[in-house]
Design an enzyme around this catalytic site. Structure first.
Site, short mmCIF file in Angstrom:
data_model
loop_
_atom_site.label_atom_id
_atom_site.label_comp_id
_atom_site.label_asym_id
_atom_site.label_seq_id
_atom_site.Cartn_x
_atom_site.Cartn_y
_atom_site.Cartn_z
N PRO A 36 6.17 -1.17 11.14
CA PRO A 36 6.44 -2.49 10.55
C PRO A 36 5.49 -3.35 10.16
CG PRO A 36 6.32 -2.55 13.12
CD PRO A 36 6.16 -1.04 12.59
N CYS A 37 5.80 -4.03 9.27
CA CYS A 37 4.83 -5.15 8.77
C CYS A 37 4.56 -6.29 9.72
CB CYS A 37 5.36 -5.70 7.37
SG CYS A 37 4.17 -6.74 6.53
N GLN A 38 3.41 -6.50 10.20
CA GLN A 38 3.03 -7.40 11.07
C GLN A 38 1.83 -8.09 10.81
OE1 GLN A 38 3.06 -4.06 14.06
NE2 GLN A 38 4.26 -5.54 15.41
N ASN B 141 5.97 1.59 4.47
CA ASN B 141 6.32 0.35 5.17
C ASN B 141 6.99 -0.66 4.14
OD1 ASN B 141 5.63 -2.44 6.31
ND2 ASN B 141 3.94 -1.53 7.31
N VAL B 142 7.65 -1.73 4.46
CA VAL B 142 8.18 -2.55 3.41
C VAL B 142 7.23 -3.01 2.38
CG1 VAL B 142 10.01 -3.42 4.98
CG2 VAL B 142 7.93 -4.48 4.97
#
Length: 406
Positions: free
Chosen positions: A81-83, A122-123
């Protein structure tokens, strides 16, 4: 070199399925899948159903796993995830990233196991995150890889532009140790040529070579250098850059450019539809609600600071066109919301949702891949989280040749 693979955040196995379709003998030595807060681990159960249950398929929180005990491998891969990747100085303990951020687990595995190659997904908003300091998070990733002795190539790929059935745009990140034969080979080329002709993505995902935007091509001495920052804390606090959809970092210097694909005719949404589906997928008395959700709207809202503004949405196709690839699937697919696909059934001419099997086809999975006992809603959720398998297959063919040359 052996084609040994470690798969992180494995989900229902999209990366592994993609590699298996290359007809190359990949040896998956370890895989991890853990869904926080879920009593039943449906995605892991699906993975095990397809690839067998053994001691190397681990259903545990990656943060509590001793990275040194993970088997040695030459390829580390996974989607994450993009965090918020920000870091801070922590006294005698050195630099610490935010707890629970999965990027730091990846970085720790790279440091502990030193795989020759890393492939991550990833996005695409990762390249622009966070909004208040564009590019900082990706800059932290680049500096982390650089400090560990790796070069990095990245590319944003829209699956539909390369022949797939869904307009799914994701950034793929390929890192390789600077001591590999592959690194020595591509070091003979300019950063620009790596993107357009000689790099990892160039062979399978051709782009048009024409007018470029980004860093000037005149001399690599003019390129930005992530090493100009003292450490990760300095990057975290001060780095800001407008990364384009393609790029390469070598020895800290990076070159990034906006590329245009040499497009391949996509599979259409109509081509993936089943011939006969159950009545449960058809829209019933809530047809007017669907029309409202898909229609244009302007709504007055108030921000947290008390500022009034107008939230606007344009009209969406209703139903979705069967002559085009599908829109990007989200984890909420099939629920009553604006983003869910609604199609006109070819046989009955009535409006309905797409089925879980059709959702699988949009990502290139085998039919009924997720039909392993999980609820229907979670089958959609898994596909909303998954990657497009065919893209991994194309990358896998390239990876197979690269590793054979080592």
């Amino acid at each position: 070199m052996k084609k040994t693979v470690c798969e992180l955040f494995a989900g229902v196995g999209g990366f592994r399925l993609g590699l298996s379709k290359t007809n190359i003998d990949w040896d998956f030595v370890w895989a991890n899948q853990w869904e926080p807060g879920k009593k039943t681990q449906h995605a892991f159960d699906c993975y095990v159903n397809h690839f067998g249950k053994n001691e190397n398929h681990v259903n545990e929180d990656i943060s509590i796993i001793d990275k040194k005990k993970i088997p040695n491998h030459n390829l580390l891969m996974g989607g994450f995830p993009c965090q918020d990747y920000s870091v801070a100085q922590s006294g005698a303990k050195g630099i610490n990233g935010k707890k629970g951020v999965l990027w730091w687990e990846i970085r720790d595995i790279v440091e502990a196991k030193k795989p020759s190659f890393v492939l991550l997904e990833n996005v695409d908003r990762l390249l622009k995150s966070p909004a208040k300091q564009r590019g900082r998070d990706f800059g932290i990733m680049l500096r982390s890889f650089n400090d560990l002795g790796y070069s990095v190539e990245w590319r944003v790929i829209n699956a539909a532009e390369y022949g797939c059935a869904q307009k799914r745009r994701r950034v793929f990140i390929f890192a390789y140790k600077n001591k590999t034969k592959y690194a020595k080979k591509v070091n003979n080329y300019s950063l620009e040529n790596i993107i357009y002709e000689n790099g990892f993505f160039a062979g399978q995902f051709e782009v048009i070579r024409g007018i470029m935007s980004g860093v000037a091509v005149a001399s690599e001495s003019t390129y930005p250098n992530i090493n100009e920052y003292n450490d990760l804390v300095d990057v975290s606090e001060n780095f800001k850059y407008e990364f384009k959809n393609a790029g390469i970092m070598r020895a800290g210097k990076f070159y990034t450019v906006k590329t245009m694909p040499v497009e391949i005719k996509p599979v259409t949404l109509g081509e993936v539809l089943e011939k006969e589906v159950s009545e449960e997928y058809y829209l019933a008395s809530n047809l007017e609600k669907w029309k409202t959700l898909k229609g244009a709207k302007k709504i007055e809202r108030v921000s947290n600071t008390g500022h009034k503004y107008t939230y606007s949405e344009g009209t969406m196709s209703f139903p979705d066109s069967l002559e085009k690839p599908a829109r990007t699937m989200l984890t909420s697919e099939s629920s009553v919301n604006r983003s869910s696909h609604v199609v006109e059934d070819k046989l009955t001419k009535r409006l309905r949702l797409i089925t879980p099997l059709e959702a699988e086809r949009l990502n290139g999975f085998d039919d009924n891949w997720t039909n392993t006992g999980m609820p229907h809603k979670f089958r959609y959720f898994c596909m909303g989280n998954a990657l497009v398998v065919d893209l991994v297959t194309r990358m896998g063919k390239e990876l197979g040749e690269i590793i054979d040359s080592e």
